[in-house]
Design a protein around this motif. Structure first.
Motif, PDB file in Angstrom:
ATOM      1  N   GLN A   1       0.815  -1.205   0.000  1.00 21.21           N
ATOM      2  CA  GLN A   1       0.000   0.000   0.000  1.00 21.21           C
ATOM      3  C   GLN A   1       0.849   1.255   0.000  1.00 21.21           C
ATOM      4  OE1 GLN A   1       0.381  -1.959   2.595  1.00 21.21           O
ATOM      5  NE2 GLN A   1       0.692  -0.781   4.453  1.00 21.21           N
ATOM      6  N   GLU A   2       2.151   1.137   0.191  1.00 26.85           N
ATOM      7  CA  GLU A   2       2.971   2.335   0.263  1.00 26.85           C
ATOM      8  C   GLU A   2       3.965   2.467  -0.881  1.00 26.85           C
ATOM      9  OE1 GLU A   2       3.955   0.814   3.746  1.00 26.85           O
ATOM     10  OE2 GLU A   2       2.454   1.801   4.963  1.00 26.85           O
ATOM     11  N   VAL A   3       4.025   1.499  -1.801  1.00 30.77           N
ATOM     12  CA  VAL A   3       5.077   1.539  -2.808  1.00 30.77           C
ATOM     13  C   VAL A   3       4.974   2.778  -3.669  1.00 30.77           C
ATOM     14  CG1 VAL A   3       6.053   0.398  -4.819  1.00 30.77           C
ATOM     15  CG2 VAL A   3       5.357  -0.952  -2.853  1.00 30.77           C
ATOM     16  N   GLU A   4       3.833   2.953  -4.369  1.00 25.04           N
ATOM     17  CA  GLU A   4       3.678   4.153  -5.162  1.00 25.04           C
ATOM     18  C   GLU A   4       3.214   5.303  -4.293  1.00 25.04           C
ATOM     19  OE1 GLU A   4       2.373   4.644  -9.661  1.00 25.04           O
ATOM     20  OE2 GLU A   4       0.646   4.618  -8.318  1.00 25.04           O
ATOM     21  N   GLY A   5       2.762   4.992  -3.087  1.00 27.18           N
ATOM     22  CA  GLY A   5       2.316   6.037  -2.180  1.00 27.18           C
ATOM     23  C   GLY A   5       3.431   6.982  -1.801  1.00 27.18           C
TER      24      GLY A   5
ATOM     25  N   ALA B   1      -8.924  -8.916  -4.293  1.00 26.14           N
ATOM     26  CA  ALA B   1      -8.839  -9.698  -3.054  1.00 26.14           C
ATOM     27  C   ALA B   1      -7.476 -10.359  -2.899  1.00 26.14           C
ATOM     28  CB  ALA B   1      -9.947 -10.758  -3.033  1.00 26.14           C
ATOM     29  N   LEU B   2      -6.770 -10.555  -4.022  1.00 27.62           N
ATOM     30  CA  LEU B   2      -5.437 -11.154  -3.998  1.00 27.62           C
ATOM     31  C   LEU B   2      -4.321 -10.109  -3.955  1.00 27.62           C
ATOM     32  CD1 LEU B   2      -6.002 -13.940  -6.691  1.00 27.62           C
ATOM     33  CD2 LEU B   2      -5.827 -14.264  -4.206  1.00 27.62           C
ATOM     34  N   GLY B   3      -4.683  -8.822  -3.845  1.00 25.29           N
ATOM     35  CA  GLY B   3      -3.672  -7.773  -3.792  1.00 25.29           C
ATOM     36  C   GLY B   3      -3.206  -7.303  -5.145  1.00 25.29           C
ATOM     37  N   ILE B   4      -4.005  -7.557  -6.190  1.00 25.62           N
ATOM     38  CA  ILE B   4      -3.663  -7.132  -7.545  1.00 25.62           C
ATOM     39  C   ILE B   4      -4.597  -5.982  -7.928  1.00 25.62           C
ATOM     40  CG2 ILE B   4      -3.521  -7.828  -9.974  1.00 25.62           C
ATOM     41  CD1 ILE B   4      -3.230 -10.755  -8.877  1.00 25.62           C
ATOM     42  N   ALA B   5      -4.050  -4.850  -8.301  1.00 28.73           N
ATOM     43  CA  ALA B   5      -4.876  -3.715  -8.701  1.00 28.73           C
ATOM     44  C   ALA B   5      -5.608  -4.054  -9.992  1.00 28.73           C
ATOM     45  CB  ALA B   5      -4.013  -2.475  -8.905  1.00 28.73           C
ATOM     46  N   ALA B   6      -6.931  -3.927  -9.989  1.00 32.25           N
ATOM     47  CA  ALA B   6      -7.726  -4.282 -11.162  1.00 32.25           C
ATOM     48  C   ALA B   6      -9.061  -3.565 -11.104  1.00 32.25           C
ATOM     49  CB  ALA B   6      -7.948  -5.794 -11.236  1.00 32.25           C
ATOM     50  N   ALA B   7      -9.653  -3.357 -12.287  1.00 34.48           N
ATOM     51  CA  ALA B   7     -10.974  -2.743 -12.371  1.00 34.48           C
ATOM     52  C   ALA B   7     -11.546  -2.988 -13.754  1.00 34.48           C
ATOM     53  CB  ALA B   7     -10.912  -1.245 -12.102  1.00 34.48           C
TER      54      ALA B   7
ATOM     55  N   ASP C   1       3.597  -5.712  -6.883  1.00 35.21           N
ATOM     56  CA  ASP C   1       4.705  -6.286  -6.130  1.00 35.21           C
ATOM     57  C   ASP C   1       4.835  -7.772  -6.448  1.00 35.21           C
ATOM     58  OD1 ASP C   1       2.571  -7.454  -4.827  1.00 35.21           O
ATOM     59  OD2 ASP C   1       2.790  -6.265  -3.003  1.00 35.21           O
ATOM     60  N   GLU C   2       5.829  -8.399  -5.844  1.00 33.86           N
ATOM     61  CA  GLU C   2       6.115  -9.796  -6.161  1.00 33.86           C
ATOM     62  C   GLU C   2       5.016 -10.736  -5.672  1.00 33.86           C
ATOM     63  OE1 GLU C   2       8.637 -10.311  -8.235  1.00 33.86           O
ATOM     64  OE2 GLU C   2       8.753  -8.129  -8.069  1.00 33.86           O
ATOM     65  N   ALA C   3       4.396 -10.404  -4.553  1.00 34.99           N
ATOM     66  CA  ALA C   3       3.302 -11.239  -4.061  1.00 34.99           C
ATOM     67  C   ALA C   3       2.138 -11.216  -5.042  1.00 34.99           C
ATOM     68  CB  ALA C   3       2.850 -10.759  -2.682  1.00 34.99           C
ATOM     69  N   GLY C   4       1.853 -10.049  -5.586  1.00 33.35           N
ATOM     70  CA  GLY C   4       0.793  -9.942  -6.573  1.00 33.35           C
ATOM     71  C   GLY C   4       1.113 -10.715  -7.833  1.00 33.35           C
ATOM     72  N   TRP C   5       2.382 -10.704  -8.242  1.00 35.38           N
ATOM     73  CA  TRP C   5       2.774 -11.461  -9.434  1.00 35.38           C
ATOM     74  C   TRP C   5       2.591 -12.954  -9.207  1.00 35.38           C
ATOM     75  CZ3 TRP C   5       2.978 -11.914 -14.254  1.00 35.38           C
ATOM     76  CH2 TRP C   5       3.826 -12.814 -14.914  1.00 35.38           C
ATOM     77  N   ALA C   6       3.015 -13.444  -8.064  1.00 35.62           N
ATOM     78  CA  ALA C   6       2.839 -14.869  -7.769  1.00 35.62           C
ATOM     79  C   ALA C   6       1.360 -15.249  -7.774  1.00 35.62           C
ATOM     80  CB  ALA C   6       3.476 -15.201  -6.422  1.00 35.62           C
ATOM     81  N   ALA C   7       0.534 -14.376  -7.212  1.00 34.94           N
ATOM     82  CA  ALA C   7      -0.903 -14.653  -7.185  1.00 34.94           C
ATOM     83  C   ALA C   7      -1.492 -14.655  -8.588  1.00 34.94           C
ATOM     84  CB  ALA C   7      -1.613 -13.616  -6.316  1.00 34.94           C
ATOM     85  N   LEU C   8      -1.038 -13.747  -9.451  1.00 37.70           N
ATOM     86  CA  LEU C   8      -1.563 -13.692 -10.812  1.00 37.70           C
ATOM     87  C   LEU C   8      -1.133 -14.914 -11.616  1.00 37.70           C
ATOM     88  CD1 LEU C   8      -3.144 -12.084 -12.918  1.00 37.70           C
ATOM     89  CD2 LEU C   8      -0.995 -10.956 -13.563  1.00 37.70           C
ATOM     90  N   VAL C   9       0.117 -15.326 -11.450  1.00 41.31           N
ATOM     91  CA  VAL C   9       0.577 -16.533 -12.149  1.00 41.31           C
ATOM     92  C   VAL C   9      -0.311 -17.715 -11.797  1.00 41.31           C
ATOM     93  CG1 VAL C   9       2.463 -18.208 -12.307  1.00 41.31           C
ATOM     94  CG2 VAL C   9       2.965 -15.757 -12.402  1.00 41.31           C
ATOM     95  N   ALA C  10      -0.701 -17.821 -10.533  1.00 37.78           N
ATOM     96  CA  ALA C  10      -1.519 -18.953 -10.098  1.00 37.78           C
ATOM     97  C   ALA C  10      -2.954 -18.842 -10.598  1.00 37.78           C
ATOM     98  CB  ALA C  10      -1.494 -19.038  -8.574  1.00 37.78           C
TER      99      ALA C  10
ATOM    100  N   SER D   1       6.949 -21.405 -14.711  1.00 36.43           N
ATOM    101  CA  SER D   1       8.326 -20.912 -14.701  1.00 36.43           C
ATOM    102  C   SER D   1       8.382 -19.386 -14.691  1.00 36.43           C
ATOM    103  CB  SER D   1       9.091 -21.442 -15.916  1.00 36.43           C
ATOM    104  OG  SER D   1       8.568 -20.908 -17.117  1.00 36.43           O
ATOM    105  N   TRP D   2       7.284 -18.740 -15.120  1.00 36.83           N
ATOM    106  CA  TRP D   2       7.261 -17.285 -15.103  1.00 36.83           C
ATOM    107  C   TRP D   2       7.211 -16.735 -13.685  1.00 36.83           C
ATOM    108  CZ3 TRP D   2       3.209 -15.647 -19.395  1.00 36.83           C
ATOM    109  CH2 TRP D   2       3.638 -16.129 -20.639  1.00 36.83           C
ATOM    110  N   GLY D   3       6.825 -17.558 -12.744  1.00 32.46           N
ATOM    111  CA  GLY D   3       6.720 -17.101 -11.365  1.00 32.46           C
ATOM    112  C   GLY D   3       8.035 -16.586 -10.812  1.00 32.46           C
ATOM    113  N   ASP D   4       9.164 -17.007 -11.396  1.00 33.80           N
ATOM    114  CA  ASP D   4      10.478 -16.545 -10.944  1.00 33.80           C
ATOM    115  C   ASP D   4      10.908 -15.243 -11.609  1.00 33.80           C
ATOM    116  OD1 ASP D   4      10.731 -18.795  -9.325  1.00 33.80           O
ATOM    117  OD2 ASP D   4      11.631 -19.987 -10.930  1.00 33.80           O
ATOM    118  N   TRP D   5      10.112 -14.746 -12.544  1.00 39.36           N
ATOM    119  CA  TRP D   5      10.507 -13.529 -13.253  1.00 39.36           C
ATOM    120  C   TRP D   5      10.410 -12.322 -12.323  1.00 39.36           C
ATOM    121  CZ3 TRP D   5       7.692 -13.724 -18.691  1.00 39.36           C
ATOM    122  CH2 TRP D   5       8.222 -14.795 -19.433  1.00 39.36           C
ATOM    123  N   GLY D   6      11.491 -11.603 -12.207  1.00 41.19           N
ATOM    124  CA  GLY D   6      11.463 -10.355 -11.465  1.00 41.19           C
ATOM    125  C   GLY D   6      10.866  -9.239 -12.305  1.00 41.19           C
ATOM    126  N   ARG D   7      10.829  -8.045 -11.738  1.00 41.11           N
ATOM    127  CA  ARG D   7      10.177  -6.938 -12.432  1.00 41.11           C
ATOM    128  C   ARG D   7      10.859  -6.611 -13.755  1.00 41.11           C
ATOM    129  NH1 ARG D   7       9.228  -2.119  -8.581  1.00 41.11           N
ATOM    130  NH2 ARG D   7       7.714  -3.597  -7.746  1.00 41.11           N
TER     131      ARG D   7
END
Length: 748
Positions: free
Chosen positions: A55-59, A718-724, A664-673, A680-686
């Motif tokens: 909640q504070e990264v871009e904040g 709900a998974l911490g991924i910004a979406a609309a 963030d990385e947690a959001g990426w892992a959640a989206l991959v799932a 294998s994309w789950g290991d991709w950094g930004r």
């Protein structure tokens, strides 16, 4: 101290103590507005430990922190130079240290994006009697979206703006970065000054809660009006403004682009004459110029080939000479050398970094005086001043109750400013020309082209049914006066003697031609605040140019900041300079009244607000970045400069889309799932995700194509991924967050 900085420090809000707790771009711009007008703005930062939560990264505007060690991310230095240079940065503080700072402040600004705000000041935190606690976040503090995250792309999507920009056969296109945040900061600054007005009478502070979401929804011109009046849903119209009329867009010339905004039939006739195309009026499908204006392809077939043979700068000069609204399309380098901005000193050295130019404050104050010793405004005579009706919004009173404003404004920018002030309780009297709402008769083709009337039926008194005037006339009174007649001018002058503010957005020559320039206003009322909102200001090479918002956004550099990836600049679907100027004007009026009150019997003030400079203030970070890097900003389409992936993807339904962003990385892992992407994309950094963004886009588009946009957005949030979902007018009107906030008010 440089003269320009000294004048900014000794401004309209001198003596006001503001604490800005470093947060989002919205909070930074809110603080800058106060600092530019002389408030003592202290910038502090909450000391944190460990890895910052999502909640504070871009904040904190792109600074990622591990403990208290900052790492500058893209765009940070430009934002610093454009937004923070006139503030006093006092560094990192603990919660206890910030509590002490809060107790000494009149106003505390807290903000957060992309995540929700956890406020330190106000009823839920540190408080003191009289504190105005300003809180800015993507979705506010309550409602079903209160915990949601949002980047610019999400702000544009859920508010109905994204659906208006881009090609109708391609994905919708986000607007320039940071614009929703800048607008939210402006709204918050207006709210803070209104709360300070309320504190004068009550002695109590207030919480001012502003969301990006509600801010952006409020800044539609007629998107929602057309839908609520007759079910018309406005959509994307290519590289042009989304709305009635043509040509209104970006047009290619032999050596670049120009921006045309031709909403009136007389202007179109002059354009046709210059282009040698008057014979089009004899076309069998054309009964009047309105047929050309509302059927773009018919005109474009002949106009575009001619424009392609013209040189851009010379064509702009030629068209403006015959009063056809046209403007150059400036990139960042072009802004630095623009003759009009140079002549008006629209750009000034960044405080503490003289090698970089940034926009000056668009609010230019001067004294309203001619040496008159006239008496202060007289009390109203009830025999000639009927009592005000109950206000339609917010009850019979507000923080500006007792303030009288004479409103001569037209179109959108000025009426929006005065509508805001009226909603806050001011007695706004519209001074309308007898022909202001159109001719006595109106043809059905114009009714159906604009969709401004209920059920597309103008009725017997169409001037009282036109939705555009009703929208911006709420909470105002009205009188029709012809100011070119002695009788009309006499009535107006009597009203000036009893007014606090006179505001207009005419060209600079109109008021002097009417015999109502600032010197005459000073004779009538030496303490009145006179606000003038010309498109290009009251001096400079472009002083007499005809100005409309859709052409000013290109001149001010907004168009080059948006577009499909690696393609040409794009016109936004909304005339963004209009609401931008309106918000700045509302803030400026409140600041001017504060200065007048503090000055006691000093003369009134003139506030000059050029629409071009108000828009320029919103691109200061991009302008600074260009000077630091030597490069023009690249057009990213719907991608983000820092986060990845971010994009707009197709979903089930006609022209239905989903905007999402992984922060963030947690959001990426959640989206991959959840999207069943390659494990294998789950290991991709930004960095890797940016490099292979096209692969992720293809996979996500395949996944979302079978999904409902609103349903999957909720799951992703709900998974911490910004979406609309990418909302259109019906979606906005039915939005659960807005309904929970009772954002829309039904009127008869």
């Amino acid at each position: 101290m440089p003269d320009y900085l000294a004048s900014m420090i000794r401004g309209a809000l001198e003596g006001l103590s503001v604490l800005e707790i470093r947060g989002s771009v919205a909070g930074s711009y809110c603080g800058k507005l106060f600092a530019d007008q002389g408030a003592d703005v202290v910038l502090a930062e909450l000391e944190r430990s460990g890895v910052v939560g999502t909640q504070e990264v871009e904040g904190i505007q792109g600074i990622e922190r591990i403990g208290t060690t900052p790492t500058t991310a893209p765009g940070r230095l430009g934002l610093d130079l454009a937004l923070d240079g006139v503030k006093q940065d006092i560094g990192l503080f603990s919660h206890q240290g910030l509590a002490e700072q809060i107790r000494g402040a009149d106003v505390v600004i807290e903000s957060s994006a992309p995540g929700p705000l956890r406020p330190l000041a106000g009823p839920t935190g540190v408080d003191h009697r009289g504190l105005v606690s300003v809180r800015i976040s993507p979705f506010g503090r309550v409602g079903p979206y209160a915990a949601w995250q949002a980047t610019d792309c999400i702000d544009y999507a859920i508010s109905g703006h994204l659906s208006l920009t881009g090609d109708p056969d391609r994905e919708p296109l986000q607007g320039p970065m940071h614009q929703p945040a800048y607008a939210a900061g402006l709204h918050a600054a207006i709210g803070a000054l209104a709360a300070l007005e309320a504190r004068r009478s009550s002695g109590r502070g207030q919480v001012v809660d502003v969301s990006h979401h509600e801010t952006m929804v409020a800044l539609h011109q007629f998107t929602l009006l057309r839908y609520t009046h007759n079910g018309n849903v406005l959509g994307r119209m290519g590289n042009r403004y989304a709305g009635p009329g043509t040509p209104i867009g970006l047009y290619r010339c032999a050596d670049g682009f120009i921006s045309l905004t031709v909403p009136r039939d007389d202007q179109l006739e002059r354009l046709l004459a210059v282009a040698g195309l008057l014979d089009l009026l004899a076309h069998p499908d054309v009964e009047s110029t309105y047929d050309l204006m509302h059927h773009p392809t018919l005109l474009d077939e002949h106009l575009l080939p001619w424009l392609a043979t013209q040189r851009a700068e010379q064509l702009v000069d030629t068209l403006q000479a015959v009063r056809v609204p046209a403007a150059p399309v400036r990139d960042m380098a072009g802004l630095l050398t623009d003759p009009h901005l140079v002549a008006r000193q629209g750009l000034i050295p960044a405080p503490g970094h003289s090698g970089v130019l940034v926009p000056r404050s668009p609010l230019r104050f001067s004294s309203l005086t001619n040496g008159s010793t006239a008496s202060p405004p007289a009390a109203s005579d009830p025999s000639v001043d009927p009592p005000r009706p109950d206000r339609l919004l917010g009850g019979p009173a507000g923080p500006l109750d007792g303030l009288r404003i004479l409103d001569l404004t037209r179109v959108w920018a000025g009426p929006l400013a005065t509508r805001i002030l009226a909603d806050l309780g001011a007695d706004v009297i519209m001074i309308e020309a007898p022909w202001a709402r159109g001719p006595a008769g109106i043809d059905q083709s114009s009714v159906e082209a604009t969709h401004y009337y209920p059920d597309d039926e103008p009725g017997e008194q169409h001037w009282n049914r036109i939705g555009f005037f009703n929208k911006y006339g709420i909470n105002k009174r009205s009188v029709a006066l012809d100011l070119s007649m002695d009788e009309g001018r006499a009535v107006f002058e009597g009203l000036v003697a009893q007014a606090d503010v006179v505001i207009e957005n005419y060209s600079p020559r109109v008021m002097p031609q009417l015999g109502l320039d600032e010197h005459r206003l000073a004779e009538l009322n030496p303490q009145v605040v006179y606000v003038t909102m010309p498109g290009f200001g009251r001096n400079g090479p472009a002083v007499d140019w005809v100005a409309y918002g859709p052409m000013i956004d290109s001149h001010a550099g907004l168009s080059v900041l948006q577009g499909y990836r690696d393609e040409a600049a794009r016109k936004g679907g909304v005339a963004w300079p209009d609401p931008v100027a309106g918000l700045h004007a509302a803030f400026g009026v409140l600041a001017a009244l504060s200065a007048r009150r503090r000055g006691g019997s000093v003369p009134g003030l003139v506030l000059e607000l050029a629409q071009l400079e108000a828009t320029l203030a919103m691109v200061g970070d991009a302008l600074a970045d260009h000077q630091l890097s030597g490069a023009e900003p690249s057009r990213r389409g719907n991608r983000h400069e820092l986060f990845a992936p971010q994009g707009v993807y197709p979903t089930v339904g006609d022209d239905a889309w989903l905007a999402l962003c992984v922060i963030d990385e947690a959001g990426w892992a959640a989206l991959v799932a959840i999207a069943d992407l390659d494990p294998s994309w789950g290991d991709w950094g930004r960095a890797r995700r940016h490099d292979d963004h096209h692969l992720i886009d293809e996979a996500l588009a395949t996944w979302t194509a079978a999904l409902d946009a609103a349903e999957v957005a909720g799951r992703l949030q709900a998974l911490g991924i910004a979406a609309a979902p990418v909302a259109d007018a019906p979606d906005v009107m039915a939005d659960p967050q807005l309904r929970a906030a009772e954002f829309f008010v039904e009127l008869d």
